[in-house]
Motif scaffolding. Structure first.
Motif, PDB file in Angstrom:
ATOM      1  N   THR A 129      12.556  10.123  -2.036  1.00  0.00           N
ATOM      2  CA  THR A 129      11.699   9.337  -1.143  1.00  0.00           C
ATOM      3  C   THR A 129      11.777   7.858  -1.488  1.00  0.00           C
ATOM      4  O   THR A 129      11.885   7.002  -0.601  1.00  0.00           O
ATOM      5  CB  THR A 129      10.242   9.816  -1.247  1.00  0.00           C
ATOM      6  N   ASN A 130      11.761   7.547  -2.775  1.00  0.00           N
ATOM      7  CA  ASN A 130      11.807   6.153  -3.215  1.00  0.00           C
ATOM      8  C   ASN A 130      13.117   5.484  -2.821  1.00  0.00           C
ATOM      9  O   ASN A 130      13.131   4.348  -2.330  1.00  0.00           O
ATOM     10  CB  ASN A 130      11.615   6.098  -4.730  1.00  0.00           C
ATOM     11  N   ILE A 131      14.226   6.184  -3.001  1.00  0.00           N
ATOM     12  CA  ILE A 131      15.533   5.606  -2.680  1.00  0.00           C
ATOM     13  C   ILE A 131      15.725   5.482  -1.174  1.00  0.00           C
ATOM     14  O   ILE A 131      16.253   4.471  -0.678  1.00  0.00           O
ATOM     15  CB  ILE A 131      16.666   6.437  -3.312  1.00  0.00           C
ATOM     16  N   GLN A 132      15.303   6.469  -0.418  1.00  0.00           N
ATOM     17  CA  GLN A 132      15.439   6.383   1.039  1.00  0.00           C
ATOM     18  C   GLN A 132      14.706   5.167   1.590  1.00  0.00           C
ATOM     19  O   GLN A 132      15.187   4.504   2.519  1.00  0.00           O
ATOM     20  CB  GLN A 132      14.911   7.673   1.679  1.00  0.00           C
ATOM     21  N   ARG A 133      13.537   4.860   1.020  1.00  0.00           N
ATOM     22  CA  ARG A 133      12.782   3.686   1.460  1.00  0.00           C
ATOM     23  C   ARG A 133      13.503   2.385   1.136  1.00  0.00           C
ATOM     24  O   ARG A 133      13.241   1.344   1.739  1.00  0.00           O
ATOM     25  CB  ARG A 133      11.400   3.643   0.785  1.00  0.00           C
ATOM     26  N   ARG A 156       0.830  -1.203   0.000  1.00  0.00           N
ATOM     27  CA  ARG A 156       0.000   0.000   0.000  1.00  0.00           C
ATOM     28  C   ARG A 156       0.869   1.260   0.000  1.00  0.00           C
ATOM     29  O   ARG A 156       0.595   2.218  -0.730  1.00  0.00           O
ATOM     30  CB  ARG A 156      -0.929  -0.007   1.220  1.00  0.00           C
ATOM     31  N   GLY A 157       1.945   1.230   0.795  1.00  0.00           N
ATOM     32  CA  GLY A 157       2.821   2.388   0.855  1.00  0.00           C
ATOM     33  C   GLY A 157       3.479   2.688  -0.473  1.00  0.00           C
ATOM     34  O   GLY A 157       3.575   3.845  -0.897  1.00  0.00           O
ATOM     35  N   ARG A 158       3.948   1.649  -1.162  1.00  0.00           N
ATOM     36  CA  ARG A 158       4.585   1.855  -2.465  1.00  0.00           C
ATOM     37  C   ARG A 158       3.558   2.348  -3.478  1.00  0.00           C
ATOM     38  O   ARG A 158       3.845   3.218  -4.302  1.00  0.00           O
ATOM     39  CB  ARG A 158       5.205   0.536  -2.943  1.00  0.00           C
ATOM     40  N   GLY A 212      17.369  -8.991   0.875  1.00  0.00           N
ATOM     41  CA  GLY A 212      17.517  -8.251   2.112  1.00  0.00           C
ATOM     42  C   GLY A 212      16.329  -8.490   3.029  1.00  0.00           C
ATOM     43  O   GLY A 212      15.171  -8.381   2.611  1.00  0.00           O
ATOM     44  N   TYR A 213      16.604  -8.786   4.268  1.00  0.00           N
ATOM     45  CA  TYR A 213      15.542  -9.078   5.236  1.00  0.00           C
ATOM     46  C   TYR A 213      14.613  -7.877   5.420  1.00  0.00           C
ATOM     47  O   TYR A 213      13.410  -8.034   5.625  1.00  0.00           O
ATOM     48  CB  TYR A 213      16.163  -9.462   6.583  1.00  0.00           C
ATOM     49  N   HIS A 214      15.165  -6.661   5.324  1.00  0.00           N
ATOM     50  CA  HIS A 214      14.399  -5.445   5.591  1.00  0.00           C
ATOM     51  C   HIS A 214      13.883  -4.793   4.301  1.00  0.00           C
ATOM     52  O   HIS A 214      13.469  -3.625   4.329  1.00  0.00           O
ATOM     53  CB  HIS A 214      15.260  -4.430   6.354  1.00  0.00           C
ATOM     54  N   ASP A 215      13.904  -5.517   3.203  1.00  0.00           N
ATOM     55  CA  ASP A 215      13.452  -4.961   1.923  1.00  0.00           C
ATOM     56  C   ASP A 215      11.953  -4.670   1.978  1.00  0.00           C
ATOM     57  O   ASP A 215      11.142  -5.592   2.100  1.00  0.00           O
ATOM     58  CB  ASP A 215      13.766  -5.961   0.806  1.00  0.00           C
ATOM     59  N   ILE A 216      11.582  -3.382   1.881  1.00  0.00           N
ATOM     60  CA  ILE A 216      10.160  -3.047   1.821  1.00  0.00           C
ATOM     61  C   ILE A 216       9.738  -2.655   0.412  1.00  0.00           C
ATOM     62  O   ILE A 216       8.546  -2.466   0.148  1.00  0.00           O
ATOM     63  CB  ILE A 216       9.783  -1.920   2.808  1.00  0.00           C
ATOM     64  N   GLN A 217      10.705  -2.531  -0.516  1.00  0.00           N
ATOM     65  CA  GLN A 217      10.359  -2.255  -1.907  1.00  0.00           C
ATOM     66  C   GLN A 217       9.769  -3.510  -2.559  1.00  0.00           C
ATOM     67  O   GLN A 217       8.699  -3.477  -3.164  1.00  0.00           O
ATOM     68  CB  GLN A 217      11.599  -1.797  -2.686  1.00  0.00           C
ATOM     69  N   LEU A 218      10.490  -4.602  -2.448  1.00  0.00           N
ATOM     70  CA  LEU A 218      10.029  -5.912  -2.922  1.00  0.00           C
ATOM     71  C   LEU A 218      10.158  -6.856  -1.721  1.00  0.00           C
ATOM     72  O   LEU A 218      11.175  -7.515  -1.548  1.00  0.00           O
ATOM     73  CB  LEU A 218      10.885  -6.405  -4.101  1.00  0.00           C
ATOM     74  N   PRO A 219       9.139  -6.917  -0.885  1.00  0.00           N
ATOM     75  CA  PRO A 219       9.264  -7.606   0.410  1.00  0.00           C
ATOM     76  C   PRO A 219       9.675  -9.065   0.300  1.00  0.00           C
ATOM     77  O   PRO A 219       9.372  -9.758  -0.674  1.00  0.00           O
ATOM     78  CB  PRO A 219       7.858  -7.467   1.001  1.00  0.00           C
ATOM     79  N   LEU A 220      10.364  -9.496   1.348  1.00  0.00           N
ATOM     80  CA  LEU A 220      10.895 -10.858   1.416  1.00  0.00           C
ATOM     81  C   LEU A 220       9.823 -11.910   1.156  1.00  0.00           C
ATOM     82  O   LEU A 220      10.076 -12.912   0.486  1.00  0.00           O
ATOM     83  CB  LEU A 220      11.539 -11.079   2.788  1.00  0.00           C
ATOM     84  N   GLY A 243      18.445  -3.875   3.420  1.00  0.00           N
ATOM     85  CA  GLY A 243      17.213  -3.488   2.763  1.00  0.00           C
ATOM     86  C   GLY A 243      17.200  -3.946   1.315  1.00  0.00           C
ATOM     87  O   GLY A 243      17.686  -5.031   1.000  1.00  0.00           O
ATOM     88  N   HIS A 244      16.684  -3.081   0.437  1.00  0.00           N
ATOM     89  CA  HIS A 244      16.539  -3.441  -0.975  1.00  0.00           C
ATOM     90  C   HIS A 244      17.825  -3.224  -1.768  1.00  0.00           C
ATOM     91  O   HIS A 244      17.980  -3.784  -2.841  1.00  0.00           O
ATOM     92  CB  HIS A 244      15.407  -2.615  -1.602  1.00  0.00           C
ATOM     93  N   GLU A 245      18.734  -2.421  -1.253  1.00  0.00           N
ATOM     94  CA  GLU A 245      19.934  -2.069  -2.016  1.00  0.00           C
ATOM     95  C   GLU A 245      21.139  -2.903  -1.581  1.00  0.00           C
ATOM     96  O   GLU A 245      22.192  -2.376  -1.222  1.00  0.00           O
ATOM     97  CB  GLU A 245      20.231  -0.576  -1.874  1.00  0.00           C
TER      98      GLU A 245
END
Length: 260
Positions: free
Chosen positions: A149-153, A129-131, A207-215, A236-238
């Motif tokens: 904003t996108n990269i910080q996430r 929903r956030g994305r 990445g365990y903390h990836d919220i862009q493409l969640p685990l 994270g995602h990076e």
């Protein structure tokens, strides 16, 4: 840097390492809004042992061109580069959207792929929903703010700000038209029902903390591709930027059986 003219684009690429090195060439494919320098750590390490190729996708980094509407068209660009370099078979390593490109090549041209590595990538795009709200707001806010904003996430909390700022700067250089068009391409990407066809050694690293493409989305893919090796890293995602040494070590271990 060398360039290849492909269908209205000039693709910038690097081709380094010994031609008679340790195993088939490695091909690194970066993700959405990024560029080939996401792979600097891996390039430095692996080019000592074997041939390593990376490129800026069209419209990204130092490559020109736009107008691509699908992930499959980006895959065609990568294949054109491999044909130009006379690479018949390779290990594909793709991050995020680059992993979608690598999956497309593997499924449509399995004879070209020795091994497959997907870094923070998935087989079916499902946005949180956030994305979704962020993308919906992309037309209402300044482009640089949207990119920032996108990269910080994309980074796990607490990552050094200078590295985050460097990635924001690189991503903001990608034309808005390219970014938004390829967002649509990723949103339409769906090969989840086909990943069981992949019969080569595959590493899914996330990445365990990836919220862009969640685990959980990657694990859905792992369930559909039961022979794949799965590795989770505290990031994270990076991953190529956040934990470059850990990513390189995981790739090294995965590639050991392919040597010789």
């Amino acid at each position: 840097m060398p360039q290849l003219e492909v269908a209205g684009a000039a693709l910038t690429y690097d081709d380094e390492g010994p031609r008679d090195g340790d195993g088939v060439p490695l091909v690194f494919i970066h993700g959405w809004t990024a560029n080939r320098h996401r792979w600097d750590h891996q390039m430095t390490h692996f080019a000592q042992q074997r041939r390593v190729i990376r490129l800026d996708l069209r419209g990204h980094g130092e490559s020109s061109g736009a107008g691509v509407r699908t992930v499959a068209e980006l895959a065609t660009d990568v294949l054109a580069l491999l044909d130009h370099l006379e690479v018949e078979r390779a290990v594909l390593v793709g991050h995020s959207m680059g992993g979608m490109i690598a999956q497309t090549i593997t499924l449509d041209h399995p004879e070209r792929v020795e091994r497959l590595v997907l870094v923070d990538s998935i087989a079916r795009m499902t946005y949180s929903r956030g994305r979704g709200l962020l993308m919906a707001a992309s037309t209402l806010v300044p482009y640089k703010l949207f990119v920032a904003t996108n990269i910080q996430r994309a980074f796990a909390p607490g990552h050094p700000r200078d590295e985050v700022r460097a990635c924001i700067k690189a991503s903001a250089a990608t034309p808005r038209e390219v970014v938004m068009t390829l967002y649509g391409a990723m949103r339409a990407f769906d090969v989840l029902d086909r990943v069981g066809e992949i019969r080569i050694p595959t590493l899914l690293i996330h990445g365990y903390h990836d919220i862009q493409l969640p685990l959980r989305q990657m694990l859905r893919m792992a369930k559909a591709c039961p022979d794949a090796e799965v590795r989770i890293i505290d990031a994270g995602h990076e991953l190529p930027v956040e934990k470059p040494a850990e990513l390189t070590a995981a790739l090294d271990r995965f590639l050991i059986p392919a040597r010789g």
